[in-house]
Enzyme design. Structure first.
Site, short mmCIF file in Angstrom:
data_model
loop_
_atom_site.label_atom_id
_atom_site.label_comp_id
_atom_site.label_asym_id
_atom_site.label_seq_id
_atom_site.Cartn_x
_atom_site.Cartn_y
_atom_site.Cartn_z
N ARG A 168 -4.74 -75.43 13.75
CA ARG A 168 -5.87 -74.62 14.24
C ARG A 168 -5.77 -74.36 15.75
NH1 ARG A 168 -6.13 -74.55 9.50
NH2 ARG A 168 -7.97 -74.78 8.17
N SER A 244 -15.44 -73.36 7.86
CA SER A 244 -15.49 -74.73 8.38
C SER A 244 -16.03 -74.73 9.80
CB SER A 244 -14.08 -75.34 8.42
OG SER A 244 -13.52 -75.29 7.14
N GLU A 339 -14.90 -75.75 15.34
CA GLU A 339 -13.75 -74.88 15.09
C GLU A 339 -13.95 -73.44 15.57
OE1 GLU A 339 -11.55 -75.19 11.30
OE2 GLU A 339 -11.67 -73.01 11.24
C1 LIG Z 1 -16.17 -68.16 4.57
C2 LIG Z 1 -15.10 -68.42 5.60
C3 LIG Z 1 -13.95 -69.09 5.24
C4 LIG Z 1 -12.95 -69.33 6.20
N1 LIG Z 1 -11.83 -70.00 5.80
C5 LIG Z 1 -10.85 -70.25 6.70
C6 LIG Z 1 -9.67 -70.94 6.30
O1 LIG Z 1 -9.51 -71.31 5.14
N2 LIG Z 1 -8.73 -71.18 7.24
C7 LIG Z 1 -8.86 -70.75 8.53
O2 LIG Z 1 -7.95 -71.00 9.33
N3 LIG Z 1 -9.96 -70.08 8.93
C8 LIG Z 1 -10.96 -69.82 8.05
N4 LIG Z 1 -12.09 -69.15 8.45
C9 LIG Z 1 -12.23 -68.75 9.86
C10 LIG Z 1 -11.84 -67.27 10.15
O3 LIG Z 1 -11.94 -66.48 9.00
C11 LIG Z 1 -10.42 -67.15 10.71
O4 LIG Z 1 -10.29 -67.90 11.89
C12 LIG Z 1 -10.06 -65.68 11.02
O5 LIG Z 1 -8.71 -65.58 11.42
C13 LIG Z 1 -10.94 -65.07 12.10
O6 LIG Z 1 -10.68 -63.69 12.10
P1 LIG Z 1 -11.70 -62.65 12.72
O7 LIG Z 1 -11.02 -61.33 12.74
O8 LIG Z 1 -12.99 -62.71 12.00
O9 LIG Z 1 -11.83 -63.23 14.19
P2 LIG Z 1 -13.09 -63.15 15.17
O10 LIG Z 1 -14.14 -64.07 14.68
O11 LIG Z 1 -13.47 -61.73 15.40
O12 LIG Z 1 -12.44 -63.74 16.50
C14 LIG Z 1 -12.05 -65.09 16.56
C15 LIG Z 1 -11.39 -65.35 17.94
O13 LIG Z 1 -10.20 -64.58 18.03
C16 LIG Z 1 -10.25 -63.68 19.14
N5 LIG Z 1 -9.60 -62.44 18.69
C17 LIG Z 1 -9.88 -61.72 17.58
N6 LIG Z 1 -9.01 -60.70 17.45
C18 LIG Z 1 -8.18 -60.77 18.51
C19 LIG Z 1 -7.07 -59.98 18.95
N7 LIG Z 1 -6.63 -58.92 18.27
N8 LIG Z 1 -6.45 -60.35 20.11
C20 LIG Z 1 -6.86 -61.43 20.83
N9 LIG Z 1 -7.90 -62.20 20.46
C21 LIG Z 1 -8.55 -61.88 19.31
C22 LIG Z 1 -11.74 -63.51 19.44
O14 LIG Z 1 -11.96 -63.14 20.80
C23 LIG Z 1 -12.26 -64.91 19.12
O15 LIG Z 1 -12.02 -65.78 20.20
C24 LIG Z 1 -13.11 -68.89 7.52
C25 LIG Z 1 -14.28 -68.20 7.88
C26 LIG Z 1 -15.27 -67.96 6.93
C27 LIG Z 1 -16.51 -67.21 7.32
#
Ligand SMILES: Cc1cc2nc3c(=O)[nH]c(=O)nc-3n(C[C@H](O)[C@H](O)[C@H](O)COP(=O)(O)OP(=O)(O)OC[C@H]3O[C@@H](n4cnc5c(N)ncnc54)[C@H](O)[C@@H]3O)c2cc1C
Length: 352
Positions: A168, A244, A339
């Protein structure tokens, strides 16, 4: 120019925090990204800046006084010149939906992403915390990525090794690094099926589908992972959450042995020389499952997930998280780390 002022972000974060951005720009191409950054630097490069993907791993402040860049650039390119009969290289634009990408690759016969099915969010965010699930992490399939430095405007490629992936974690979460926007990721997938069924819950889910784990193909894995996740995790569209809420804490072997002597059914996995404890087990044992405070709560089936029933604020969510962290520390002497990324109004990341 696609600059919007006073944009409501409540539908752009899966925890449904009622946040608003002073400035907002939907990024649909690399040119949009450059134009938005030119505007940002000319306007005020000290203004807070937030890059947003699917908003599934952020705790937003109620008011964000700076610029939000919402990554929506799409495109999946098969790199014929690098690919061969065994390996497929793909360039994926940052705004591609992660789960749709996983399904698309599986349909094309490009394998390696199946265990990461149904993780919400965009492809460009996947490297930030090196997403992982059911025995696979992004770093297992990542070749490199393209990024743009916010302050200098430099555009370059980082190899997977340079991204310093860990559990992570990645270089993008480290203090002191330049602020970077990931514009595109490059994946290295396989044409041949080679499945990973080591995760015990996954084996059971395959059996529930009538598939023997040793005979499972990648499509079976994808289906089994989706089934498992739908049972275990609340759908953010129905009950807002960020998955999480805490990382699984890593403790020394001595600490693990001490806890194991006291709690025979402690859930933990070897992690190098250390042990990774199941944070959900600790929180559940401490009696927090289903605990509700005003509009926020610990999910009733999954103790690792905090949910927002009705427009709870970031402050409410974080107060509940703090109570859980304090309690777990008192009981087990284990520090729980949050996280999702907690974005302060200054645009800085909070060190929770
Ligand atoms: C129901 C649920 C289940 C999940 N299960 C998992 C799992 O099994 N495993 C896991 O690892 N995670 C899990 N997650 C967490 C999450 O989905 C992941 O971390 C995912 O990669 C976040 O993507 P996002 O586009 O929504 O990021 P965001 O929430 O939009 O951003 C997250 C971070 O990344 C940065 N960011 C986003 N895009 C960029 C970019 N292009 N360049 C630079 N920085 C950027 C943002 O500034 C922020 O700091 C889960 C979340 C939910 C709601």
């Amino acid at each position: 120019m696609a600059l919007i002022e006073h944009q409501d972000l409540s539908n752009f974060n899966t925890l449904a925090i009622q946040a608003e951005a002073r400035f907002y720009w939907a990024i649909q191409s690399f040119e949009d990204l450059q134009a938005a950054l030119d505007w940002y630097r000319s306007e005020n490069a000290n203004m807070p800046l937030l890059v947003l993907g699917g908003g599934s791993n952020v705790i937003l402040s109620d008011h964000f006084p700076g610029l939000v860049l919402h990554m929506q650039n799409q495109g999946i390119t098969l790199l014929e010149e690098l690919s061969d009969s065994e390996t497929v290289y793909l360039d994926v634009d940052a705004g591609e939906n992660w789960h749709e990408l996983v399904c698309h690759c599986c349909e094309q016969g490009w394998y390696g992403l199946e265990n990461l099915a149904l993780i919400p969010g965009a492809a460009g965010a996947a490297p930030i915390q090196n997403i992982g699930a059911y025995g696979v992490e992004l770093c297992d399939v990542m070749d490199s990525l393209e990024c743009l430095e916010i302050d200098s405007g430099k555009h370059y490629r980082l190899s997977a090794e340079q991204c310093q992936f860990a559990y992570r974690d990645s270089i993008f979460k480290q203090a002191g690094e330049p602020r970077r926007i990931i514009s595109r990721i490059r994946l290295r997938l396989r044409r041949g099926a080679q499945v990973n069924t080591r995760y015990p819950g996954l084996q059971q889910s395959l059996q529930d589908l009538g598939v023997h784990p040793e005979q499972a193909n990648p499509k079976d894995i994808l289906q089994a992972v989706c089934n498992l996740r739908r049972v275990k995790l609340p759908d953010p569209a129905e009950l807002p959450n960020v998955g999480s809420f805490f990382k699984n804490p890593i403790v020394s072997e001595a600490h693990y042995q001490q806890l194991k002597a006291e709690y025979a059914d402690l859930v933990a996995y070897p992690h190098g020389d250390d042990y990774k404890l199941a944070a959900g087990w600790l929180i559940d044992q401490a009696g927090w499952k289903g605990h509700r405070e005003e509009q926020v709560a610990v999910h009733e089936r999954q103790a690792l997930v905090l949910v927002n029933y009705n427009k709870g604020s970031a402050k409410e969510v974080l107060m509940l998280a703090k109570k859980i962290q304090d309690d777990i520390w008192q009981r087990y002497h284990v520090a729980l780390e949050i996280e999702p990324r907690h974005i302060l109004a200054s645009g800085e990341l909070a060190q929770d």
